[in-house]
Design a protein around this motif. Structure first.
Motif, short mmCIF file in Angstrom:
data_model
loop_
_atom_site.label_atom_id
_atom_site.label_comp_id
_atom_site.label_asym_id
_atom_site.label_seq_id
_atom_site.Cartn_x
_atom_site.Cartn_y
_atom_site.Cartn_z
N ALA A 32 0.83 -1.21 0.00
CA ALA A 32 0.00 0.00 0.00
C ALA A 32 0.86 1.25 0.00
CB ALA A 32 -0.93 -0.01 1.22
N GLU A 33 2.06 1.18 0.62
CA GLU A 33 2.94 2.35 0.64
C GLU A 33 3.60 2.59 -0.71
OE1 GLU A 33 3.02 -0.09 2.78
OE2 GLU A 33 2.22 0.86 4.60
N ASP A 34 3.74 1.53 -1.52
CA ASP A 34 4.40 1.66 -2.83
C ASP A 34 3.45 2.14 -3.92
OD1 ASP A 34 6.74 0.71 -1.70
OD2 ASP A 34 6.22 -1.38 -2.13
N ILE A 35 2.16 1.95 -3.72
CA ILE A 35 1.18 2.25 -4.78
C ILE A 35 0.81 3.74 -4.74
CG2 ILE A 35 -1.15 1.80 -5.62
CD1 ILE A 35 -0.90 -1.02 -4.54
N GLY A 36 0.78 4.36 -5.91
CA GLY A 36 0.31 5.74 -6.04
C GLY A 36 -1.11 5.78 -6.58
N HIS A 37 -1.64 6.97 -6.71
CA HIS A 37 -3.02 7.13 -7.19
C HIS A 37 -3.09 8.31 -8.14
CE1 HIS A 37 -7.21 8.60 -7.12
NE2 HIS A 37 -7.52 7.31 -7.07
N ILE A 38 -3.86 8.15 -9.20
CA ILE A 38 -4.07 9.21 -10.18
C ILE A 38 -5.55 9.25 -10.52
CG2 ILE A 38 -3.65 7.74 -12.20
CD1 ILE A 38 -2.53 11.39 -11.76
N ASP A 39 -6.09 10.47 -10.61
CA ASP A 39 -7.51 10.61 -10.92
C ASP A 39 -7.81 10.33 -12.39
OD1 ASP A 39 -8.14 11.28 -8.32
OD2 ASP A 39 -7.78 13.41 -8.64
#
Length: 310
Positions: free
Chosen positions: A111-118
């Motif tokens: 979960a700390e390695d994953i990013g998020h983009i809209d």
């Protein structure tokens, strides 16, 4: 896959392919069936590794290395958008924008390695295709400004204007002070230095007076660039400051000495004057000039045409 919305992003700093062994080895295949089975086992291992990545909810996979053909096949099969970014600088910018961490192995991201983009999609601006990462929220730590112009000169001017604005904003974050612009602060310093020169005895007053006169260069150049006569405008500015108008500067529209609303960042003027003064002092400290001459001794004389007597 050319677009994704509300997507989790995994960034890898390795090739998306079957993991190679650290040591060399030989595999003896005695039949075509064994060859097919060996290839199938490699494909199965890669498919399982990509399935584990997809199981974390990742919709976009980014890597700065190569994607093998079989990896692209499985990623397309799982509906994953694939992006390759060769530049390390751009990879760092992307991780900063989406909040992801680069991984050095093809392992399931935490979960700390994953990013998020809209929203991420392939867009076309003019004749250039780009991949646009768009965050709908205002808490993004990174922004990109796209400049478009008809000519290269126009684009260069726009780039310098944006660069000046960004640097000024960063400087105001350290010190939000302003000083009067349009040459007003230069002429006020000039007035105070001339007053100090009059109060100084000895030969030092001549150097102080010359230093004070150097501050007239900025307002005069500003008037000349605006299409006015700088040498005619300078007496008006001097008279305005002598009368107590500390904000009197060059009005580039009317060509007169008036109080304007133009301001400059304090740190910009402070460091420009400090660095210019240091440069002038370093030049004045030079008391010997050493000229370099080509090595090898004197050049041989040029050989002319031979005479008959020779």
């Amino acid at each position: 896959i050319k677009s994704a919305t509300d997507a989790k992003v995994a960034v890898f700093n390795c090739a998306i392919d079957v993991a190679a062994t650290e040591t060399k080895g030989n595999v003896l295949l005695e039949s075509a069936k064994e060859l097919i089975g060996f290839s199938a086992s490699e494909e199965e291992r890669l498919e399982n590794a990509l399935k584990a990545v997809v199981a974390t909810g990742v919709k976009v996979v980014v890597s700065n290395s190569n994607f093998s053909d079989i990896a692209l096949h499985f990623l397309e099969k799982f509906g994953i958008m694939v992006i390759k970014i060769a530049s390390k600088f751009e990879m760092k910018r992307l991780c900063l924008a989406v909040g992801a961490k680069q991984m050095v192995k093809l392992d399931p991201p935490t979960a700390e390695d994953i990013g998020h983009i809209d929203n991420v999609a392939v867009r076309e601006y003019g004749e250039t295709k780009v991949i646009q990462f768009l965050q709908e929220k205002d808490d993004s730590r990174l922004s990109t400004i796209i400049l478009r112009g008809a000519t290269e000169q126009r684009l260069d001017d726009l780039e310098r204007a944006v660069d000046d604005g960004v640097n000024t904003y960063k400087m105001l974050g350290r010190d939000g002070s302003f000083v009067a612009g349009a040459g007003a602060v230069d002429m006020e310093i000039n007035k105070d230095l001339l007053k100090y020169a009059d109060e100084t005895a000895g030969i030092d007053q001549y150097s102080i007076r010359c230093f004070a006169n150097a501050f007239e260069v900025g307002p005069r150049a500003l008037a000349d660039v605006a299409g006015h006569h700088g040498h005619e405008l300078m007496p008006e500015i001097v008279a305005a400051h002598e009368a107590g108008d500390k904000k009197a500067g060059v009005d580039v529209e009317t060509g007169t000495a008036t109080t304007t609303d133009v301001v400059d960042a304090y740190l910009t003027r402070f460091w420009s004057l400090s660095l210019a003064t240091d440069a002038a002092l370093n030049v004045l400290k030079v008391d010997q000039i050493i000229m370099s001459k080509p090595a090898g001794g004197p050049r041989p004389p040029k050989q002319g045409a031979r005479d008959d007597e020779d």
